[in-house]
Design a protein around this motif. Structure first.
Motif, PDB file in Angstrom:
ATOM      1  N   GLN A  66      15.362 -11.382   3.098  1.00  0.00           N
ATOM      2  CA  GLN A  66      16.205 -10.442   3.851  1.00  0.00           C
ATOM      3  C   GLN A  66      15.442  -9.179   4.248  1.00  0.00           C
ATOM      4  N   GLY A  67      14.322  -8.893   3.532  1.00  0.00           N
ATOM      5  CA  GLY A  67      13.544  -7.697   3.879  1.00  0.00           C
ATOM      6  C   GLY A  67      13.335  -6.736   2.717  1.00  0.00           C
ATOM      7  N   LYS A  68      13.584  -7.188   1.497  1.00  0.00           N
ATOM      8  CA  LYS A  68      13.418  -6.292   0.344  1.00  0.00           C
ATOM      9  C   LYS A  68      11.944  -5.948   0.119  1.00  0.00           C
ATOM     10  N   THR A  69      11.112  -6.964   0.076  1.00  0.00           N
ATOM     11  CA  THR A  69       9.681  -6.701  -0.139  1.00  0.00           C
ATOM     12  C   THR A  69       9.077  -5.966   1.057  1.00  0.00           C
ATOM     13  N   ASN A  70       9.582  -6.258   2.242  1.00  0.00           N
ATOM     14  CA  ASN A  70       9.103  -5.542   3.438  1.00  0.00           C
ATOM     15  C   ASN A  70       9.307  -4.034   3.294  1.00  0.00           C
ATOM     16  N   PHE A  71      10.430  -3.663   2.703  1.00  0.00           N
ATOM     17  CA  PHE A  71      10.757  -2.258   2.473  1.00  0.00           C
ATOM     18  C   PHE A  71       9.699  -1.627   1.556  1.00  0.00           C
ATOM     19  N   LEU A  72       9.385  -2.311   0.456  1.00  0.00           N
ATOM     20  CA  LEU A  72       8.363  -1.798  -0.468  1.00  0.00           C
ATOM     21  C   LEU A  72       6.997  -1.732   0.214  1.00  0.00           C
ATOM     22  N   GLU A  73       6.733  -2.752   1.006  1.00  0.00           N
ATOM     23  CA  GLU A  73       5.450  -2.822   1.715  1.00  0.00           C
ATOM     24  C   GLU A  73       5.264  -1.584   2.615  1.00  0.00           C
ATOM     25  N   ALA A  74       6.358  -1.160   3.240  1.00  0.00           N
ATOM     26  CA  ALA A  74       6.291   0.010   4.122  1.00  0.00           C
ATOM     27  C   ALA A  74       5.904   1.259   3.330  1.00  0.00           C
ATOM     28  N   ILE A  75       6.492   1.418   2.142  1.00  0.00           N
ATOM     29  CA  ILE A  75       6.167   2.591   1.319  1.00  0.00           C
ATOM     30  C   ILE A  75       4.706   2.523   0.882  1.00  0.00           C
ATOM     31  N   TYR A  76       4.294   1.333   0.479  1.00  0.00           N
ATOM     32  CA  TYR A  76       2.914   1.123   0.038  1.00  0.00           C
ATOM     33  C   TYR A  76       1.919   1.457   1.157  1.00  0.00           C
ATOM     34  N   LEU A  77       2.276   1.045   2.374  1.00  0.00           N
ATOM     35  CA  LEU A  77       1.426   1.322   3.540  1.00  0.00           C
ATOM     36  C   LEU A  77       1.168   2.813   3.713  1.00  0.00           C
ATOM     37  N   LEU A  78       2.194   3.605   3.416  1.00  0.00           N
ATOM     38  CA  LEU A  78       2.041   5.048   3.575  1.00  0.00           C
ATOM     39  C   LEU A  78       1.124   5.634   2.499  1.00  0.00           C
ATOM     40  N   SER A  79       0.939   4.910   1.404  1.00  0.00           N
ATOM     41  CA  SER A  79       0.039   5.437   0.377  1.00  0.00           C
ATOM     42  C   SER A  79      -1.399   4.988   0.605  1.00  0.00           C
ATOM     43  N   LEU A  80      -1.602   3.734   0.943  1.00  0.00           N
ATOM     44  CA  LEU A  80      -2.981   3.231   1.043  1.00  0.00           C
ATOM     45  C   LEU A  80      -3.410   2.860   2.457  1.00  0.00           C
ATOM     46  N   GLY A  81      -2.492   2.960   3.409  1.00  0.00           N
ATOM     47  CA  GLY A  81      -2.865   2.644   4.785  1.00  0.00           C
ATOM     48  C   GLY A  81      -3.037   1.167   5.041  1.00  0.00           C
ATOM     49  N   LYS A  82      -2.826   0.356   4.002  1.00  0.00           N
ATOM     50  CA  LYS A  82      -2.847  -1.092   4.236  1.00  0.00           C
ATOM     51  C   LYS A  82      -1.847  -1.798   3.335  1.00  0.00           C
ATOM     52  N   SER A  83      -1.584  -3.041   3.677  1.00  0.00           N
ATOM     53  CA  SER A  83      -0.561  -3.803   2.978  1.00  0.00           C
ATOM     54  C   SER A  83      -1.098  -4.423   1.698  1.00  0.00           C
ATOM     55  N   PHE A  84      -0.216  -4.731   0.749  1.00  0.00           N
ATOM     56  CA  PHE A  84      -0.633  -5.492  -0.420  1.00  0.00           C
ATOM     57  C   PHE A  84      -0.455  -6.989  -0.180  1.00  0.00           C
ATOM     58  N   ARG A  85       0.109  -7.339   0.990  1.00  0.00           N
ATOM     59  CA  ARG A  85       0.390  -8.756   1.232  1.00  0.00           C
ATOM     60  C   ARG A  85      -0.498  -9.392   2.281  1.00  0.00           C
ATOM     61  N   THR A  86      -1.017  -8.572   3.190  1.00  0.00           N
ATOM     62  CA  THR A  86      -1.787  -9.179   4.263  1.00  0.00           C
ATOM     63  C   THR A  86      -2.934  -8.258   4.669  1.00  0.00           C
ATOM     64  N   THR A  87      -4.007  -8.852   5.144  1.00  0.00           N
ATOM     65  CA  THR A  87      -5.096  -8.054   5.689  1.00  0.00           C
ATOM     66  C   THR A  87      -4.988  -8.008   7.215  1.00  0.00           C
ATOM     67  N   HIS A  88      -4.005  -8.735   7.755  1.00  0.00           N
ATOM     68  CA  HIS A  88      -3.823  -8.738   9.208  1.00  0.00           C
ATOM     69  C   HIS A  88      -2.674  -7.807   9.577  1.00  0.00           C
ATOM     70  N   ASP A  89      -3.020  -6.615  10.022  1.00  0.00           N
ATOM     71  CA  ASP A  89      -2.001  -5.614  10.316  1.00  0.00           C
ATOM     72  C   ASP A  89      -1.010  -6.097  11.375  1.00  0.00           C
ATOM     73  N   SER A  90      -1.470  -6.967  12.280  1.00  0.00           N
ATOM     74  CA  SER A  90      -0.569  -7.400  13.354  1.00  0.00           C
ATOM     75  C   SER A  90       0.657  -8.140  12.803  1.00  0.00           C
ATOM     76  N   ILE A 134      11.585   5.292  -8.597  1.00  0.00           N
ATOM     77  CA  ILE A 134      11.384   3.842  -8.697  1.00  0.00           C
ATOM     78  C   ILE A 134      12.153   3.108  -7.604  1.00  0.00           C
ATOM     79  N   PHE A 135      11.523   2.110  -7.023  1.00  0.00           N
ATOM     80  CA  PHE A 135      12.199   1.181  -6.120  1.00  0.00           C
ATOM     81  C   PHE A 135      12.117  -0.203  -6.738  1.00  0.00           C
ATOM     82  N   ILE A 136      13.257  -0.810  -6.947  1.00  0.00           N
ATOM     83  CA  ILE A 136      13.313  -2.118  -7.598  1.00  0.00           C
ATOM     84  C   ILE A 136      13.931  -3.122  -6.631  1.00  0.00           C
ATOM     85  N   THR A 137      13.320  -4.274  -6.459  1.00  0.00           N
ATOM     86  CA  THR A 137      13.988  -5.306  -5.663  1.00  0.00           C
ATOM     87  C   THR A 137      14.537  -6.383  -6.585  1.00  0.00           C
ATOM     88  N   THR A 138      15.671  -6.911  -6.222  1.00  0.00           N
ATOM     89  CA  THR A 138      16.250  -7.997  -7.010  1.00  0.00           C
ATOM     90  C   THR A 138      17.269  -8.775  -6.171  1.00  0.00           C
TER      91      THR A 138
END
Ligand SMILES: Nc1ncnc2c1ncn2[C@@H]1O[C@H](COP(=O)(O)OP(=O)(O)O)[C@@H](O)[C@H]1O
Ligand SMILES: [Mg+2]
Length: 376
Positions: free
Chosen positions: A34-58, A341-345
């Motif tokens: 539904q987009g729970k991990t995507n939400f976390l990914e967005a926050i993570y992106l703002l900290s490290l400038g890249k995703s924890f799931r993909t190396t392809h930004d596109s 804390i952000f928790i997905t479940t």
């Protein structure tokens, strides 16, 4: 550090999202995909400038769109506000700090810190050496721009050296002086990296072993060992490590010329974890491996706190369903009150909400959200 507001535009499956008044404890609740991990990914992106799931930004751009935008407003312990933005285009991204475009990503990376817990953390123990190196590199990059810079120099120089060795083997070049220049550059950046990795692993072990001891009711002594071609006695300074690396490169010259490829260096580094003297990856139980990965993540928080004098934002992706009650309670209790804390479940019943602050529930459904308190 606290995320106050998040805006997403054509990011993953979010066409448009805007959420304000985020809480200290935020639970992203929803079915799978539904987009729970995507939400976390967005926050993570703002900290490290890249995703924890993909190396392809596109992949981060919503299908059918040309660009994505992620924007977050954070407060820090100094009470100062900071606005971070990342515009992701098909071929590159632009970072914004308080609306100002940044010429270098390194000025953006690490402005805020996150630590993510996910079921994949088990791979730090069980996975490949490359996975562990990547883990170390991410962790070090997030706290040291210098490390990130040296790593880039090393990777670029390694590529040049490999190309040059290939040319030499094919007889298209024969200048060994240029090879010396490349080896010197590699040793310099590699020496810094080896020294920093060793130092970081020492700090990691110091706090992880203490946490692990408590997590296991004082039964297990955790040790972390840095495995590198640079021997431990040469790791006291970046310069010593560089000298040692240069000697290693020289010792491999014949073989490298023959094979047309670099055969030694910090690109082979690894870590190993020992519990009470036994190698966890080879002989540990699944539960022990999980405990080690939790101890490591918790000590990451400690390290960031020491350096930043402030706790990172914690992203907990689907980890509670896999944890038994005692590990879950240990984990939650070890987070101090002021940590966000952000928790997905997929099920609120997986989380013992009695031991946390009243959370904000963010229901996620097909890229759209609605919020409510714990009692509706
Ligand atoms: N670039 C994209 N464009 C549109 N949808 C995407 C994109 N990337 C992923 N998705 C969708 O996002 C959903 C997965 O979101 P995710 O956050 O991983 O789910 P979960 O809620 O299980 O954590 C899937 O439906 C997937 O198709
Ligand atoms: Mg998910």
């Amino acid at each position: 550090m606290k995320l106050e507001e998040l805006k997403l535009d054509h990011f993953r499956n979010y066409e448009s999202l805007s959420i304000e008044n985020l809480s200290n404890v935020n639970i992203l609740l929803g079915d799978n995909a539904q987009g729970k991990t995507n939400f976390l990914e967005a926050i993570y992106l703002l900290s490290l400038g890249k995703s924890f799931r993909t190396t392809h930004d596109s992949e981060l751009i919503q299908s059918g769109s040309n660009e994505a935008l992620v924007e977050g407003t954070f407060t820090r312990s100094t009470k100062s506000k900071i606005k971070l933005g990342l515009k992701i285009k098909k071929h590159g991204k632009i970072a914004y700090l308080n609306q100002l475009e940044q010429a270098r990503m390194s000025d953006f990376i690490g402005q805020i810190n996150t630590v993510i817990f996910s079921p994949e953390d088990l791979n730090i123990v069980k996975g490949t050496p490359a996975y562990r190196r990547h883990y170390l590199d991410l962790e070090l990059s997030s706290i040291s721009p210098k490390y990130l810079n040296e790593l880039r120099i090393y990777q670029r120089t390694l590529k040049q050296k490999n190309q040059y060795l290939k040319m030499m083997r094919e007889g298209r070049s024969s200048d060994e002086v240029y090879l010396d220049v490349l080896n010197n550059d590699l040793a310099k950046s590699g020496g810094y990296i080896a020294w920093a990795r060793n130092k970081n692993i020492g700090e990691l072990e110091e706090s992880a072993s203490d946490i692990h001891f408590r997590l296991t009711q004082e039964k297990e002594q955790l040790k972390i060992i840095y495995l590198s071609e640079v021997r431990s006695e040469s790791l006291d300074s970046p310069e010593d490590a560089a000298d040692a690396l240069l000697t290693i490169f020289k010792g491999h010259r014949e073989r490298e010329l023959r094979q047309g490829v670099t055969v030694a260096g910090i690109q082979h580094d690894d870590l190993s974890f020992m519990i009470n003297g036994t190698n966890v990856a080879s002989f540990g139980s699944q539960g022990q491996k999980r405990s080690v990965s939790i101890s490591l993540k918790l000590s990451e928080i400690e390290i960031i706190k020491k350096i930043r004098h402030e706790a990172p934002i914690l992203l907990l992706d689907d980890i509670f369903s896999e944890l038994d009650q005692s590990r879950q309670t240990f984990l939650i209790k070890s987070f101090e009150k002021e940590v966000q804390i952000f928790i997905t479940t997929t099920s609120i019943n997986d989380i013992d909400t009695s031991i946390i602050e009243p959370p904000l529930i963010i229901a996620v459904n097909d890229g759209e959200i609605s919020t409510r308190g714990i009692n509706g």
